[in-house]
Design a protein around this motif. Structure first.
Motif, PDB file in Angstrom:
ATOM      1  N   ALA A  84       3.767 -18.822 -30.008  1.00  0.00           N
ATOM      2  CA  ALA A  84       3.416 -20.136 -30.555  1.00  0.00           C
ATOM      3  C   ALA A  84       4.465 -20.587 -31.568  1.00  0.00           C
ATOM      4  N   VAL A  85       4.886 -19.677 -32.430  1.00  0.00           N
ATOM      5  CA  VAL A  85       5.924 -19.997 -33.421  1.00  0.00           C
ATOM      6  C   VAL A  85       7.232 -20.342 -32.712  1.00  0.00           C
ATOM      7  N   GLU A  86       7.593 -19.552 -31.702  1.00  0.00           N
ATOM      8  CA  GLU A  86       8.833 -19.782 -30.957  1.00  0.00           C
ATOM      9  C   GLU A  86       8.828 -21.156 -30.296  1.00  0.00           C
ATOM     10  N   LEU A  87       7.734 -21.513 -29.631  1.00  0.00           N
ATOM     11  CA  LEU A  87       7.638 -22.836 -28.996  1.00  0.00           C
ATOM     12  C   LEU A  87       7.706 -23.948 -30.035  1.00  0.00           C
ATOM     13  N   ALA A  88       6.984 -23.774 -31.140  1.00  0.00           N
ATOM     14  CA  ALA A  88       6.999 -24.780 -32.203  1.00  0.00           C
ATOM     15  C   ALA A  88       8.407 -24.963 -32.764  1.00  0.00           C
ATOM     16  N   GLU A  89       9.135 -23.861 -32.949  1.00  0.00           N
ATOM     17  CA  GLU A  89      10.515 -23.942 -33.455  1.00  0.00           C
ATOM     18  C   GLU A  89      11.423 -24.633 -32.447  1.00  0.00           C
ATOM     19  N   ARG A  90      11.357 -24.194 -31.187  1.00  0.00           N
ATOM     20  CA  ARG A  90      12.230 -24.761 -30.158  1.00  0.00           C
ATOM     21  C   ARG A  90      11.951 -26.241 -29.923  1.00  0.00           C
ATOM     22  N   ALA A  91      10.688 -26.650 -30.096  1.00  0.00           N
ATOM     23  CA  ALA A  91      10.317 -28.053 -29.901  1.00  0.00           C
ATOM     24  C   ALA A  91      10.559 -28.889 -31.163  1.00  0.00           C
ATOM     25  N   GLY A  92      10.947 -28.241 -32.261  1.00  0.00           N
ATOM     26  CA  GLY A  92      11.220 -28.951 -33.504  1.00  0.00           C
ATOM     27  C   GLY A  92       9.974 -29.311 -34.298  1.00  0.00           C
ATOM     28  N   LEU A  93       8.852 -28.663 -34.012  1.00  0.00           N
ATOM     29  CA  LEU A  93       7.614 -28.945 -34.739  1.00  0.00           C
ATOM     30  C   LEU A  93       7.589 -28.276 -36.111  1.00  0.00           C
ATOM     31  N   VAL A  94       8.304 -27.161 -36.247  1.00  0.00           N
ATOM     32  CA  VAL A  94       8.410 -26.441 -37.515  1.00  0.00           C
ATOM     33  C   VAL A  94       9.869 -26.057 -37.718  1.00  0.00           C
ATOM     34  N   PRO A  95      10.280 -25.845 -38.972  1.00  0.00           N
ATOM     35  CA  PRO A  95      11.662 -25.419 -39.205  1.00  0.00           C
ATOM     36  C   PRO A  95      11.919 -24.048 -38.580  1.00  0.00           C
ATOM     37  N   SER A  96      13.137 -23.848 -38.129  1.00  0.00           N
ATOM     38  CA  SER A  96      13.519 -22.578 -37.526  1.00  0.00           C
ATOM     39  C   SER A  96      13.581 -21.490 -38.576  1.00  0.00           C
ATOM     40  N   ARG A  97      13.064 -20.298 -38.224  1.00  0.00           N
ATOM     41  CA  ARG A  97      13.139 -19.161 -39.146  1.00  0.00           C
ATOM     42  C   ARG A  97      14.568 -18.698 -39.337  1.00  0.00           C
ATOM     43  N   SER A  98      15.458 -19.027 -38.411  1.00  0.00           N
ATOM     44  CA  SER A  98      16.850 -18.584 -38.526  1.00  0.00           C
ATOM     45  C   SER A  98      17.535 -19.244 -39.721  1.00  0.00           C
ATOM     46  N   THR A  99      17.047 -20.419 -40.154  1.00  0.00           N
ATOM     47  CA  THR A  99      17.632 -21.064 -41.322  1.00  0.00           C
ATOM     48  C   THR A  99      17.136 -20.432 -42.612  1.00  0.00           C
ATOM     49  N   ALA A 100      16.063 -19.641 -42.507  1.00  0.00           N
ATOM     50  CA  ALA A 100      15.489 -19.003 -43.692  1.00  0.00           C
ATOM     51  C   ALA A 100      16.096 -17.635 -43.968  1.00  0.00           C
ATOM     52  N   GLY A 101      17.042 -17.207 -43.174  1.00  0.00           N
ATOM     53  CA  GLY A 101      17.659 -15.899 -43.378  1.00  0.00           C
ATOM     54  C   GLY A 101      17.485 -15.028 -42.157  1.00  0.00           C
ATOM     55  N   PRO A 102      17.993 -13.798 -42.217  1.00  0.00           N
ATOM     56  CA  PRO A 102      17.925 -12.916 -41.055  1.00  0.00           C
ATOM     57  C   PRO A 102      16.484 -12.526 -40.729  1.00  0.00           C
ATOM     58  N   THR A 103      16.198 -12.464 -39.434  1.00  0.00           N
ATOM     59  CA  THR A 103      14.888 -12.019 -38.983  1.00  0.00           C
ATOM     60  C   THR A 103      15.065 -10.904 -37.979  1.00  0.00           C
ATOM     61  N   ARG A 104      13.990 -10.162 -37.771  1.00  0.00           N
ATOM     62  CA  ARG A 104      14.050  -9.070 -36.812  1.00  0.00           C
ATOM     63  C   ARG A 104      14.009  -9.626 -35.403  1.00  0.00           C
ATOM     64  N   PRO A 105      14.813  -9.110 -34.471  1.00  0.00           N
ATOM     65  CA  PRO A 105      14.762  -9.613 -33.109  1.00  0.00           C
ATOM     66  C   PRO A 105      13.374  -9.432 -32.517  1.00  0.00           C
ATOM     67  N   ARG A 106      12.926 -10.424 -31.739  1.00  0.00           N
ATOM     68  CA  ARG A 106      11.599 -10.340 -31.159  1.00  0.00           C
ATOM     69  C   ARG A 106      11.655 -10.164 -29.658  1.00  0.00           C
ATOM     70  N   THR A 107      12.810  -9.908 -29.116  1.00  0.00           N
ATOM     71  CA  THR A 107      12.913  -9.618 -27.695  1.00  0.00           C
ATOM     72  C   THR A 107      13.423  -8.200 -27.526  1.00  0.00           C
ATOM     73  N   VAL A 108      13.320  -7.681 -26.339  1.00  0.00           N
ATOM     74  CA  VAL A 108      13.749  -6.309 -26.080  1.00  0.00           C
ATOM     75  C   VAL A 108      15.269  -6.246 -26.143  1.00  0.00           C
ATOM     76  N   PRO A 109      15.843  -5.377 -26.993  1.00  0.00           N
ATOM     77  CA  PRO A 109      17.292  -5.237 -27.044  1.00  0.00           C
ATOM     78  C   PRO A 109      17.847  -4.800 -25.687  1.00  0.00           C
ATOM     79  N   GLU A 110      19.126  -5.141 -25.429  1.00  0.00           N
ATOM     80  CA  GLU A 110      19.750  -4.793 -24.151  1.00  0.00           C
ATOM     81  C   GLU A 110      19.646  -3.307 -23.856  1.00  0.00           C
ATOM     82  N   SER A 111      19.818  -2.467 -24.889  1.00  0.00           N
ATOM     83  CA  SER A 111      19.764  -1.018 -24.664  1.00  0.00           C
ATOM     84  C   SER A 111      18.414  -0.604 -24.104  1.00  0.00           C
ATOM     85  N   GLU A 112      17.350  -1.306 -24.519  1.00  0.00           N
ATOM     86  CA  GLU A 112      16.027  -0.977 -24.009  1.00  0.00           C
ATOM     87  C   GLU A 112      15.874  -1.426 -22.574  1.00  0.00           C
ATOM     88  N   ALA A 113      16.389  -2.616 -22.262  1.00  0.00           N
ATOM     89  CA  ALA A 113      16.278  -3.109 -20.896  1.00  0.00           C
ATOM     90  C   ALA A 113      17.062  -2.211 -19.947  1.00  0.00           C
TER      91      ALA A 113
END
Length: 197
Positions: A84-113
């Protein structure tokens, strides 16, 4: 800590057509429907994933469906709240967390895939919780390592420590409730990481 997100508002303001575009899904359009292989499952044919405006999505590979938020959670392999947060950010409904500083990745890292792991890092861990700070972890170091207090889930009420194989693929989590059960050198190994940061 957590961020409030209004699921109803996201679903009202982000249509399925927008969701398909925001997730960059390579699906064929036919009227108010999109069809194609499911990128999350990497299985099924041209109709493995069907998205219908006003009705929902359905993945025939996993026999799973739902609304726009459920679709984003399925495709991105994240929780419904993060979706929900990701869709809201991508649609511009809420500010992106990336502008607030570093965040933990929320997708599976390549090494895991590459290693075949289907597990995603827990997205709800609290790295600034008192229990994590008591171990000597700086919140940013804890975030980088994927360590944090779990307020819910299997590790609820404990510090969740990721277990990885030699390639870095996530194998699971160890829930630590009492630091006296940690190996004697655990604290020693943490301190140099703090100083290097």
């Amino acid at each position: 800590m957590g961020t409030f997100i209004d699921f109803a508002e996201v679903k009202a303001k982000v249509s399925f057509a927008e969701t398909v575009a925001l997730l960059k899904l390579d699906l064929k359009s036919s009227g108010n429907q999109w069809r194609g292989p499911c990128p999350a499952c990497n299985a099924g044919g041209e109709r493995a994933l069907v998205v219908t405006e006003g009705r929902g999505f359905f993945c025939f590979s996993l026999k799973k469906g739902g609304d726009q938020i459920a679709l984003a959670a399925h495709i991105l392999a994240i929780s419904a709240k993060d979706a929900a947060v990701e869709l809201a950010e991508r649609a511009g409904l809420v500010p992106s967390r990336s502008t607030a500083g570093p965040t933990r990745p929320r997708t599976v890292p390549e090494s895991e895939a590459e290693g075949g792991s289907k597990l995603s890092p827990l997205s709800y861990l609290e790295t600034d919780h008192d229990a994590v700070l008591a171990l000597g972890f700086d919140p940013e170091i804890a975030r980088t390592l994927g360590i944090g207090y779990a307020p819910r889930g299997v590790c609820r009420g404990s510090i969740a420590v990721p277990i990885r194989d030699p390639t870095g693929a996530l194998l699971g989590y160890l829930g630590v409730q009492d630091i006296t059960y940690l190996p004697p050198d655990f604290q020693t190994n943490v301190v140099p990481l703090q100083k290097r940061a």
